[in-house]
Design an enzyme around this catalytic site. Structure first.
Site, PDB file in Angstrom:
ATOM      1  N   SER A  34       8.938 -38.836  43.531  1.00  0.00           N
ATOM      2  CA  SER A  34       9.888 -38.552  44.603  1.00  0.00           C
ATOM      3  C   SER A  34       9.469 -39.261  45.876  1.00  0.00           C
ATOM      4  O   SER A  34       8.307 -39.622  46.050  1.00  0.00           O
ATOM      5  CB  SER A  34       9.970 -37.042  44.880  1.00  0.00           C
ATOM      6  OG  SER A  34      10.460 -36.337  43.759  1.00  0.00           O
TER       7      SER A  34
ATOM      8  N   SER B  13      13.149 -38.836  39.787  1.00  0.00           N
ATOM      9  CA  SER B  13      12.718 -38.994  41.183  1.00  0.00           C
ATOM     10  C   SER B  13      13.654 -38.243  42.119  1.00  0.00           C
ATOM     11  O   SER B  13      14.876 -38.319  42.010  1.00  0.00           O
ATOM     12  CB  SER B  13      12.699 -40.475  41.563  1.00  0.00           C
ATOM     13  OG  SER B  13      12.046 -40.682  42.801  1.00  0.00           O
TER      14      SER B  13
ATOM     15  N   ASP C 293      14.766 -38.381  45.680  1.00  0.00           N
ATOM     16  CA  ASP C 293      14.723 -39.272  46.846  1.00  0.00           C
ATOM     17  C   ASP C 293      15.731 -38.786  47.884  1.00  0.00           C
ATOM     18  O   ASP C 293      16.946 -38.925  47.705  1.00  0.00           O
ATOM     19  CB  ASP C 293      15.029 -40.705  46.416  1.00  0.00           C
ATOM     20  CG  ASP C 293      14.057 -41.175  45.337  1.00  0.00           C
ATOM     21  OD1 ASP C 293      12.843 -41.094  45.568  1.00  0.00           O
ATOM     22  OD2 ASP C 293      14.517 -41.582  44.256  1.00  0.00           O
TER      23      ASP C 293
END
Length: 372
Positions: free
Chosen positions: A250, A288, A290
Protein backbone atom coordinates in the site's frame (compact mmCIF):
# COMPACT_ATOMS: atom_id res chain seq x y z
CA UNK A 1 46.77 4.01 21.17
CA UNK A 2 43.64 1.96 21.91
CA UNK A 3 41.54 5.13 21.78
CA UNK A 4 42.96 6.02 18.35
CA UNK A 5 42.25 2.50 17.09
CA UNK A 6 38.66 2.75 18.29
CA UNK A 7 38.20 6.02 16.43
CA UNK A 8 39.59 4.49 13.24
CA UNK A 9 37.34 1.45 13.53
CA UNK A 10 34.31 3.67 13.97
CA UNK A 11 35.38 5.78 10.99
CA UNK A 12 35.80 2.85 8.64
CA UNK A 13 32.56 1.26 9.82
CA UNK A 14 30.59 4.24 8.56
CA UNK A 15 28.70 3.58 5.30
CA UNK A 16 30.14 5.08 2.13
CA UNK A 17 26.77 6.68 1.42
CA UNK A 18 24.89 7.76 4.52
CA UNK A 19 21.17 8.43 4.29
CA UNK A 20 20.66 11.49 2.12
CA UNK A 21 17.63 12.85 0.35
CA UNK A 22 17.39 12.83 -3.44
CA UNK A 23 18.61 16.39 -3.97
CA UNK A 24 21.51 15.91 -1.56
CA UNK A 25 22.67 13.09 -3.85
CA UNK A 26 22.31 15.22 -6.98
CA UNK A 27 18.99 13.71 -8.10
CA UNK A 28 16.76 16.61 -9.15
CA UNK A 29 13.18 15.51 -9.78
CA UNK A 30 10.86 17.78 -11.73
CA UNK A 31 11.07 21.38 -12.91
CA UNK A 32 9.23 23.37 -10.24
CA UNK A 33 11.06 25.01 -7.31
CA UNK A 34 10.86 23.28 -3.94
CA UNK A 35 9.82 24.84 -0.65
CA UNK A 36 12.39 25.86 2.00
CA UNK A 37 12.21 22.47 3.76
CA UNK A 38 11.06 20.42 0.77
CA UNK A 39 8.45 18.95 3.10
CA UNK A 40 4.72 18.94 3.76
CA UNK A 41 5.39 21.41 6.57
CA UNK A 42 6.26 24.05 3.96
CA UNK A 43 2.48 24.58 3.86
CA UNK A 44 2.07 27.13 6.65
CA UNK A 45 0.42 25.77 9.78
CA UNK A 46 0.81 22.08 8.96
CA UNK A 47 2.44 20.02 11.70
CA UNK A 48 3.81 16.47 11.76
CA UNK A 49 4.40 14.27 14.79
CA UNK A 50 5.78 10.72 14.85
CA UNK A 51 6.28 7.90 17.32
CA UNK A 52 8.58 5.04 16.34
CA UNK A 53 8.28 1.64 18.00
CA UNK A 54 11.34 -0.61 17.85
CA UNK A 55 11.31 -3.24 20.57
CA UNK A 56 13.32 -6.47 20.61
CA UNK A 57 13.36 -8.50 17.43
CA UNK A 58 9.68 -8.27 16.58
CA UNK A 59 8.26 -4.76 16.96
CA UNK A 60 8.85 -2.49 13.95
CA UNK A 61 5.94 -0.09 13.66
CA UNK A 62 4.72 3.35 14.70
CA UNK A 63 2.41 6.30 14.23
CA UNK A 64 2.59 9.41 12.06
CA UNK A 65 0.24 12.35 12.69
CA UNK A 66 -0.49 15.24 10.31
CA UNK A 67 -2.33 18.23 11.79
CA UNK A 68 -3.61 20.78 9.24
CA UNK A 69 -3.68 23.81 11.57
CA UNK A 70 -3.17 24.95 15.17
CA UNK A 71 -6.81 25.61 15.95
CA UNK A 72 -9.64 23.31 16.97
CA UNK A 73 -9.99 21.18 13.85
CA UNK A 74 -13.46 19.97 14.70
CA UNK A 75 -14.76 23.50 15.13
CA UNK A 76 -12.74 24.82 12.16
CA UNK A 77 -12.72 22.07 9.55
CA UNK A 78 -10.61 22.17 6.40
CA UNK A 79 -11.80 21.48 2.84
CA UNK A 80 -10.67 18.00 1.86
CA UNK A 81 -11.02 15.08 -0.51
CA UNK A 82 -9.87 11.48 -0.69
CA UNK A 83 -9.01 9.71 -3.93
CA UNK A 84 -8.75 5.92 -4.09
CA UNK A 85 -6.17 4.64 -6.56
CA UNK A 86 -6.74 1.03 -5.49
CA UNK A 87 -9.01 0.19 -2.59
CA UNK A 88 -7.35 -2.80 -0.93
CA UNK A 89 -7.06 -0.93 2.36
CA UNK A 90 -8.66 -0.09 5.68
CA UNK A 91 -8.81 3.69 5.53
CA UNK A 92 -11.22 5.00 8.16
CA UNK A 93 -13.29 8.14 7.63
CA UNK A 94 -13.61 8.05 3.85
CA UNK A 95 -17.39 8.23 3.43
CA UNK A 96 -17.97 11.41 5.41
CA UNK A 97 -15.08 13.21 3.71
CA UNK A 98 -16.50 12.13 0.35
CA UNK A 99 -19.99 13.30 1.33
CA UNK A 100 -19.25 16.61 3.06
CA UNK A 101 -15.87 17.60 1.62
CA UNK A 102 -14.19 18.42 4.95
CA UNK A 103 -11.78 16.91 7.47
CA UNK A 104 -12.41 17.54 11.16
CA UNK A 105 -9.62 15.59 12.91
CA UNK A 106 -5.88 15.16 12.44
CA UNK A 107 -4.85 12.59 9.84
CA UNK A 108 -3.13 9.57 11.37
CA UNK A 109 -1.12 6.82 9.69
CA UNK A 110 -0.16 3.48 11.24
CA UNK A 111 -0.34 -0.25 10.48
CA UNK A 112 -3.38 -2.19 9.27
CA UNK A 113 -4.42 -3.89 12.51
CA UNK A 114 -3.89 -0.76 14.60
CA UNK A 115 -6.50 1.37 12.78
CA UNK A 116 -9.24 0.87 15.42
CA UNK A 117 -6.87 1.76 18.27
CA UNK A 118 -5.64 4.86 16.46
CA UNK A 119 -9.19 5.97 15.64
CA UNK A 120 -10.20 5.52 19.28
CA UNK A 121 -7.27 7.68 20.39
CA UNK A 122 -8.19 10.46 17.94
CA UNK A 123 -11.73 10.41 19.33
CA UNK A 124 -10.34 10.82 22.87
CA UNK A 125 -8.03 13.63 21.73
CA UNK A 126 -10.78 15.51 19.90
CA UNK A 127 -13.44 15.13 22.60
CA UNK A 128 -10.91 16.42 25.13
CA UNK A 129 -10.28 19.69 23.32
CA UNK A 130 -11.71 22.85 24.80
CA UNK A 131 -14.87 23.80 22.94
CA UNK A 132 -15.82 20.21 22.11
CA UNK A 133 -17.65 19.46 25.37
CA UNK A 134 -20.96 18.89 23.55
CA UNK A 135 -19.63 16.94 20.55
CA UNK A 136 -21.52 13.66 20.04
CA UNK A 137 -20.24 12.60 16.62
CA UNK A 138 -16.93 12.98 14.81
CA UNK A 139 -15.10 11.45 11.87
CA UNK A 140 -11.54 10.26 12.60
CA UNK A 141 -9.36 9.84 9.50
CA UNK A 142 -6.86 6.98 9.76
CA UNK A 143 -4.76 5.49 6.97
CA UNK A 144 -2.59 2.39 7.05
CA UNK A 145 -0.23 0.04 5.33
CA UNK A 146 0.55 -3.55 6.31
CA UNK A 147 4.01 -3.77 7.91
CA UNK A 148 3.61 -7.44 8.82
CA UNK A 149 6.79 -8.64 7.08
CA UNK A 150 9.07 -6.83 9.53
CA UNK A 151 6.63 -6.18 12.34
CA UNK A 152 4.71 -8.53 14.63
CA UNK A 153 1.49 -6.98 13.37
CA UNK A 154 -0.76 -9.49 15.17
CA UNK A 155 0.66 -8.24 18.47
CA UNK A 156 -1.03 -4.87 17.87
CA UNK A 157 1.70 -2.99 19.69
CA UNK A 158 0.44 0.50 18.87
CA UNK A 159 -1.43 1.81 21.89
CA UNK A 160 -3.52 4.91 22.47
CA UNK A 161 -0.71 6.61 24.38
CA UNK A 162 1.53 6.31 21.31
CA UNK A 163 -1.07 8.10 19.20
CA UNK A 164 -1.54 10.84 21.78
CA UNK A 165 2.24 11.20 22.02
CA UNK A 166 2.53 11.62 18.24
CA UNK A 167 -0.15 14.32 18.33
CA UNK A 168 1.56 16.07 21.26
CA UNK A 169 4.93 16.02 19.45
CA UNK A 170 3.54 17.43 16.20
CA UNK A 171 5.43 20.50 15.06
CA UNK A 172 6.35 22.65 12.10
CA UNK A 173 9.81 22.33 10.60
CA UNK A 174 11.83 19.42 9.18
CA UNK A 175 10.15 16.01 8.99
CA UNK A 176 12.02 12.81 9.88
CA UNK A 177 11.98 10.28 7.02
CA UNK A 178 12.75 6.61 6.42
CA UNK A 179 12.37 4.09 9.27
CA UNK A 180 10.25 6.34 11.46
CA UNK A 181 6.66 6.55 12.62
CA UNK A 182 4.22 4.66 10.42
CA UNK A 183 7.09 3.81 8.05
CA UNK A 184 9.20 1.91 10.58
CA UNK A 185 8.33 -1.54 9.22
CA UNK A 186 7.36 -0.89 5.60
CA UNK A 187 8.84 -2.32 2.38
CA UNK A 188 8.87 -0.58 -1.00
CA UNK A 189 9.98 -2.04 -4.36
CA UNK A 190 11.55 -4.91 -2.36
CA UNK A 191 13.75 -2.39 -0.53
CA UNK A 192 13.21 -0.76 2.84
CA UNK A 193 10.50 1.88 2.51
CA UNK A 194 9.21 4.35 5.05
CA UNK A 195 8.07 7.93 5.50
CA UNK A 196 9.01 10.45 2.82
CA UNK A 197 8.09 14.04 2.11
CA UNK A 198 8.61 16.78 -0.48
CA UNK A 199 7.07 20.06 -1.60
CA UNK A 200 6.78 22.52 -4.46
CA UNK A 201 6.45 26.31 -4.27
CA UNK A 202 4.86 27.83 -7.36
CA UNK A 203 6.38 31.04 -8.77
CA UNK A 204 4.47 34.24 -8.03
CA UNK A 205 3.15 34.48 -11.58
CA UNK A 206 1.51 31.05 -11.09
CA UNK A 207 -0.05 32.02 -7.79
CA UNK A 208 2.83 31.45 -5.37
CA UNK A 209 0.99 28.54 -3.73
CA UNK A 210 2.69 25.64 -1.95
CA UNK A 211 1.93 21.93 -2.30
CA UNK A 212 3.41 19.51 0.22
CA UNK A 213 3.18 15.71 0.28
CA UNK A 214 3.94 13.10 2.93
CA UNK A 215 3.95 9.41 2.00
CA UNK A 216 4.02 6.07 3.79
CA UNK A 217 5.50 3.67 1.22
CA UNK A 218 4.82 -0.05 1.33
CA UNK A 219 4.19 -1.12 -2.27
CA UNK A 220 5.84 -2.71 -5.27
CA UNK A 221 6.35 -2.53 -9.00
CA UNK A 222 9.41 -1.73 -11.13
CA UNK A 223 11.37 1.08 -9.49
CA UNK A 224 12.19 4.18 -11.52
CA UNK A 225 14.17 7.10 -10.15
CA UNK A 226 13.72 10.30 -12.12
CA UNK A 227 12.82 8.24 -15.17
CA UNK A 228 15.74 5.84 -14.86
CA UNK A 229 14.84 2.10 -14.75
CA UNK A 230 16.71 1.41 -11.52
CA UNK A 231 14.70 -1.70 -10.67
CA UNK A 232 15.56 -3.31 -14.01
CA UNK A 233 19.21 -2.33 -13.72
CA UNK A 234 19.44 -3.83 -10.24
CA UNK A 235 17.50 -6.92 -11.35
CA UNK A 236 15.14 -6.50 -8.43
CA UNK A 237 11.50 -5.99 -9.28
CA UNK A 238 8.07 -7.60 -9.11
CA UNK A 239 7.37 -10.52 -11.51
CA UNK A 240 11.05 -10.85 -12.46
CA UNK A 241 10.98 -14.63 -12.30
CA UNK A 242 7.38 -15.59 -11.64
CA UNK A 243 4.00 -14.13 -10.87
CA UNK A 244 4.34 -13.36 -7.19
CA UNK A 245 2.90 -10.98 -4.61
CA UNK A 246 5.92 -8.70 -4.16
CA UNK A 247 4.03 -5.92 -5.92
CA UNK A 248 1.30 -5.98 -3.26
CA UNK A 249 1.28 -3.53 -0.37
CA UNK A 250 0.00 0.00 0.00
CA UNK A 251 0.92 3.65 -0.29
CA UNK A 252 -0.69 6.37 1.80
CA UNK A 253 -0.26 9.85 0.36
CA UNK A 254 -1.25 12.98 2.29
CA UNK A 255 -1.29 16.17 0.25
CA UNK A 256 -1.53 19.66 1.76
CA UNK A 257 -1.81 23.00 -0.01
CA UNK A 258 -2.43 26.63 0.85
CA UNK A 259 -4.15 27.14 -2.50
CA UNK A 260 -7.84 28.05 -2.02
CA UNK A 261 -9.38 24.86 -3.40
CA UNK A 262 -12.80 23.40 -2.69
CA UNK A 263 -13.38 19.68 -2.22
CA UNK A 264 -14.04 19.13 -5.92
CA UNK A 265 -10.70 20.54 -7.01
CA UNK A 266 -8.92 18.88 -4.09
CA UNK A 267 -10.22 15.57 -5.47
CA UNK A 268 -8.78 16.50 -8.86
CA UNK A 269 -5.46 17.41 -7.21
CA UNK A 270 -5.42 14.13 -5.28
CA UNK A 271 -5.75 12.16 -8.53
CA UNK A 272 -2.46 13.67 -9.72
CA UNK A 273 -0.61 12.22 -6.75
CA UNK A 274 -1.34 8.77 -8.18
CA UNK A 275 0.44 9.92 -11.32
CA UNK A 276 3.45 10.74 -9.15
CA UNK A 277 3.33 7.21 -7.73
CA UNK A 278 3.23 5.84 -11.27
CA UNK A 279 6.32 7.88 -12.14
CA UNK A 280 8.26 5.83 -9.58
CA UNK A 281 7.15 2.52 -11.13
CA UNK A 282 4.31 1.73 -8.72
CA UNK A 283 1.53 -0.29 -10.35
CA UNK A 284 -1.31 -0.14 -7.77
CA UNK A 285 -1.53 -3.91 -7.77
CA UNK A 286 -4.51 -6.03 -6.74
CA UNK A 287 -3.38 -6.21 -3.11
CA UNK A 288 -2.35 -2.56 -2.79
CA UNK A 289 -4.26 0.12 -0.91
CA UNK A 290 -3.29 3.37 -2.59
CA UNK A 291 -5.06 6.40 -1.12
CA UNK A 292 -4.55 10.14 -1.40
CA UNK A 293 -5.90 12.46 1.31
CA UNK A 294 -5.79 16.08 0.16
CA UNK A 295 -6.69 19.19 2.13
CA UNK A 296 -6.41 22.96 1.82
CA UNK A 297 -5.52 25.33 4.64
CA UNK A 298 -6.83 28.38 2.81
CA UNK A 299 -10.46 28.30 3.95
CA UNK A 300 -11.88 26.93 7.20
CA UNK A 301 -15.42 25.65 7.54
CA UNK A 302 -16.99 26.57 10.88
CA UNK A 303 -18.84 23.76 12.63
CA UNK A 304 -21.34 26.21 14.05
CA UNK A 305 -22.32 28.40 11.10
CA UNK A 306 -23.74 31.81 12.11
CA UNK A 307 -25.72 32.05 8.86
CA UNK A 308 -27.43 29.68 6.47
CA UNK A 309 -25.02 30.60 3.70
CA UNK A 310 -21.29 31.11 3.55
CA UNK A 311 -18.79 32.26 0.99
CA UNK A 312 -15.12 32.10 0.27
CA UNK A 313 -12.49 32.75 -2.39
CA UNK A 314 -11.60 29.72 -4.49
CA UNK A 315 -9.17 29.15 -7.31
CA UNK A 316 -10.59 29.09 -10.82
CA UNK A 317 -10.39 25.81 -12.73
CA UNK A 318 -8.22 27.43 -15.39
CA UNK A 319 -5.56 28.29 -12.79
CA UNK A 320 -5.15 24.84 -11.27
CA UNK A 321 -2.86 23.07 -13.77
CA UNK A 322 0.40 24.26 -12.12
CA UNK A 323 -0.83 22.71 -8.88
CA UNK A 324 -1.40 19.42 -10.70
CA UNK A 325 2.24 19.38 -11.74
CA UNK A 326 3.31 20.33 -8.21
CA UNK A 327 1.35 17.39 -6.80
CA UNK A 328 2.89 14.94 -9.28
CA UNK A 329 6.45 16.11 -8.67
CA UNK A 330 6.08 16.30 -4.87
CA UNK A 331 4.63 12.80 -4.66
CA UNK A 332 7.32 11.30 -6.87
CA UNK A 333 10.11 12.93 -4.88
CA UNK A 334 8.54 12.08 -1.52
CA UNK A 335 8.44 8.40 -2.49
CA UNK A 336 12.07 8.43 -3.61
CA UNK A 337 13.06 10.25 -0.40
CA UNK A 338 11.33 7.54 1.63
CA UNK A 339 13.58 4.95 -0.02
CA UNK A 340 16.78 6.95 0.19
CA UNK A 341 16.32 7.84 3.86
CA UNK A 342 15.38 4.29 4.91
CA UNK A 343 17.95 1.96 6.42
CA UNK A 344 18.38 -1.80 6.25
CA UNK A 345 16.14 -3.35 8.87
CA UNK A 346 15.70 -6.74 10.52
CA UNK A 347 12.44 -7.67 12.14
CA UNK A 348 10.08 -10.40 13.19
CA UNK A 349 10.85 -14.06 12.33
CA UNK A 350 14.36 -13.03 11.29
CA UNK A 351 13.13 -11.17 8.22
CA UNK A 352 15.53 -8.64 6.77
CA UNK A 353 14.99 -5.93 4.16
CA UNK A 354 17.95 -4.15 2.59
CA UNK A 355 17.99 -0.44 1.91
CA UNK A 356 18.28 0.84 -1.64
CA UNK A 357 22.03 0.57 -2.49
CA UNK A 358 23.17 4.18 -2.92
CA UNK A 359 26.50 3.53 -4.65
CA UNK A 360 24.88 1.36 -7.31
CA UNK A 361 22.03 3.82 -7.65
CA UNK A 362 24.37 6.72 -8.35
CA UNK A 363 26.31 4.67 -10.88
CA UNK A 364 23.07 3.87 -12.70
CA UNK A 365 21.96 7.52 -12.61
CA UNK A 366 25.32 8.56 -14.09
CA UNK A 367 25.00 5.93 -16.78
CA UNK A 368 21.70 7.49 -17.90
CA UNK A 369 22.99 11.05 -17.53
CA UNK A 370 20.45 11.88 -14.83
CA UNK A 371 22.77 12.98 -12.02
CA UNK A 372 23.04 16.69 -11.45
Amino acid sequence: MKQNLLILLVFFAMPAFAQKRARELGIKIGVLPVGPLNAITDVAGVKVGQVTLREGADVRTGVTAIIPHDGNLFQQKVPAAIYIGNGFGKLTGYSQVEELGTIETPILLSNTLSVPTVADAIIDWTLGQQGNENVRSLNPVVGETNDGFLNDIRGRHVRKEHVLNALAQAQNGPVAEGNVGAGTGTVCFNFKGGIGTASRKLPANLGGYTVGVLVQTNFGGVLKVNGVPVGEELGKFAFKESLDKTSDGSCMMVLATDAPLDARNLKRLAKRAIMGLAQTGGIASNGSGDYVIAFSTANRMLHEMPDRTYGGTYLHNDAISPLFLAAIESTEEAIINSLLMAQTSEGTQGHKVEELPKEQLLEIMKKYGRLK
